[in-house]
Design a protein around this motif. Structure first.
Motif, PDB file in Angstrom:
ATOM      1  N   GLY A  65       0.840  -1.089   0.067  1.00 13.69           N
ATOM      2  CA  GLY A  65       0.178  -0.165   0.051  1.00 13.69           C
ATOM      3  C   GLY A  65       0.953   1.148  -0.022  1.00 13.69           C
ATOM      4  O   GLY A  65       1.851   1.299  -0.637  1.00 13.69           O
ATOM      5  N   ASP A  66       0.456   2.187   0.951  1.00 14.49           N
ATOM      6  CA  ASP A  66       1.197   3.477   0.929  1.00 14.49           C
ATOM      7  C   ASP A  66       2.551   3.465   1.192  1.00 14.49           C
ATOM      8  O   ASP A  66       3.188   2.608   2.270  1.00 14.49           O
ATOM      9  N   ARG A  67       3.493   4.127   0.410  1.00 16.88           N
ATOM     10  CA  ARG A  67       4.938   3.917   0.508  1.00 16.88           C
ATOM     11  C   ARG A  67       5.544   4.568   1.586  1.00 16.88           C
ATOM     12  O   ARG A  67       6.471   4.437   2.058  1.00 16.88           O
ATOM     13  N   TYR A  68       4.628   5.430   2.342  1.00 23.13           N
ATOM     14  CA  TYR A  68       5.105   6.203   3.304  1.00 23.13           C
ATOM     15  C   TYR A  68       4.487   5.785   4.726  1.00 23.13           C
ATOM     16  O   TYR A  68       4.747   6.172   5.797  1.00 23.13           O
ATOM     17  N   LYS A  69       4.042   4.730   4.666  1.00 26.79           N
ATOM     18  CA  LYS A  69       3.606   3.792   5.920  1.00 26.79           C
ATOM     19  C   LYS A  69       3.880   2.449   5.801  1.00 26.79           C
ATOM     20  O   LYS A  69       4.159   1.865   4.696  1.00 26.79           O
ATOM     21  N   LEU A  70       3.882   1.675   6.935  1.00 34.00           N
ATOM     22  CA  LEU A  70       4.398   0.349   7.237  1.00 34.00           C
ATOM     23  C   LEU A  70       2.690  -0.499   7.610  1.00 34.00           C
ATOM     24  O   LEU A  70       2.140   0.168   8.170  1.00 34.00           O
ATOM     25  N   SER A  71       2.313  -1.386   6.621  1.00 33.47           N
ATOM     26  CA  SER A  71       1.377  -2.223   6.819  1.00 33.47           C
ATOM     27  C   SER A  71       1.815  -3.164   8.129  1.00 33.47           C
ATOM     28  O   SER A  71       2.938  -3.009   8.424  1.00 33.47           O
ATOM     29  N   LYS A  72       0.847  -3.678   8.767  1.00 30.07           N
ATOM     30  CA  LYS A  72       1.043  -4.490  10.075  1.00 30.07           C
ATOM     31  C   LYS A  72       1.851  -5.634   9.548  1.00 30.07           C
ATOM     32  O   LYS A  72       3.027  -5.861  10.201  1.00 30.07           O
ATOM     33  N   GLY A  73       1.914  -6.194   8.228  1.00 24.69           N
ATOM     34  CA  GLY A  73       2.748  -7.241   7.793  1.00 24.69           C
ATOM     35  C   GLY A  73       4.133  -6.739   7.394  1.00 24.69           C
ATOM     36  O   GLY A  73       5.263  -7.465   7.945  1.00 24.69           O
ATOM     37  N   GLU A  74       4.104  -5.565   6.998  1.00 24.35           N
ATOM     38  CA  GLU A  74       5.684  -4.733   6.590  1.00 24.35           C
ATOM     39  C   GLU A  74       6.318  -4.609   7.946  1.00 24.35           C
ATOM     40  O   GLU A  74       7.532  -4.770   8.207  1.00 24.35           O
ATOM     41  N   PHE A  75       5.439  -4.053   8.724  1.00 26.90           N
ATOM     42  CA  PHE A  75       5.733  -3.880  10.150  1.00 26.90           C
ATOM     43  C   PHE A  75       6.597  -5.018  10.917  1.00 26.90           C
ATOM     44  O   PHE A  75       7.817  -5.008  11.363  1.00 26.90           O
TER      45      PHE A  75
END
Length: 94
Positions: free
Chosen positions: A24-34
């Motif tokens: 998703g948003d390049r400037y945020k971390l999704s829960k999975g990315e986090f």
């Protein structure tokens, strides 16, 4: 010539963007990315069951609008990493 803090900040930003935007948003971390960032980059700091719960709590606390994405990283990770360093110092007798 940059300062150590400037170098550290640059590194944090680069690591953040390495993981952000995959879902998703390049400037945020999704829960999975986090979770991927934490388990890949600071696994030694977050070992053991108590830290797995801490990861979920950090994500929940940072997700103020409940969109399963976070932006703030350094402020949340610092206390967790500090606990790790304090435990290491105690083990080493400092």
């Amino acid at each position: 010539m940059s300062t150590p803090l400037e170098d550290a900040t640059d590194t944090l930003i680069r690591i953040f963007h390495h993981y952000s935007g995959k879902e998703g948003d390049r400037y945020k971390l999704s829960k999975g990315e986090f979770k991927e960032l934490l388990t890949s980059e600071i696994a030694d700091f977050l070992s053991g069951p108590k830290y797995l719960l801490l990861v979920d709590k950090i994500m929940k606390d940072l997700d103020s609008n409940k969109d399963n994405e976070v932006v703030i990283l350094v402020a949340a990770l610092t206390p967790a990493c500090n606990d790790f360093f304090e435990e290491q110092l105690m083990k080493e007798g400092f």
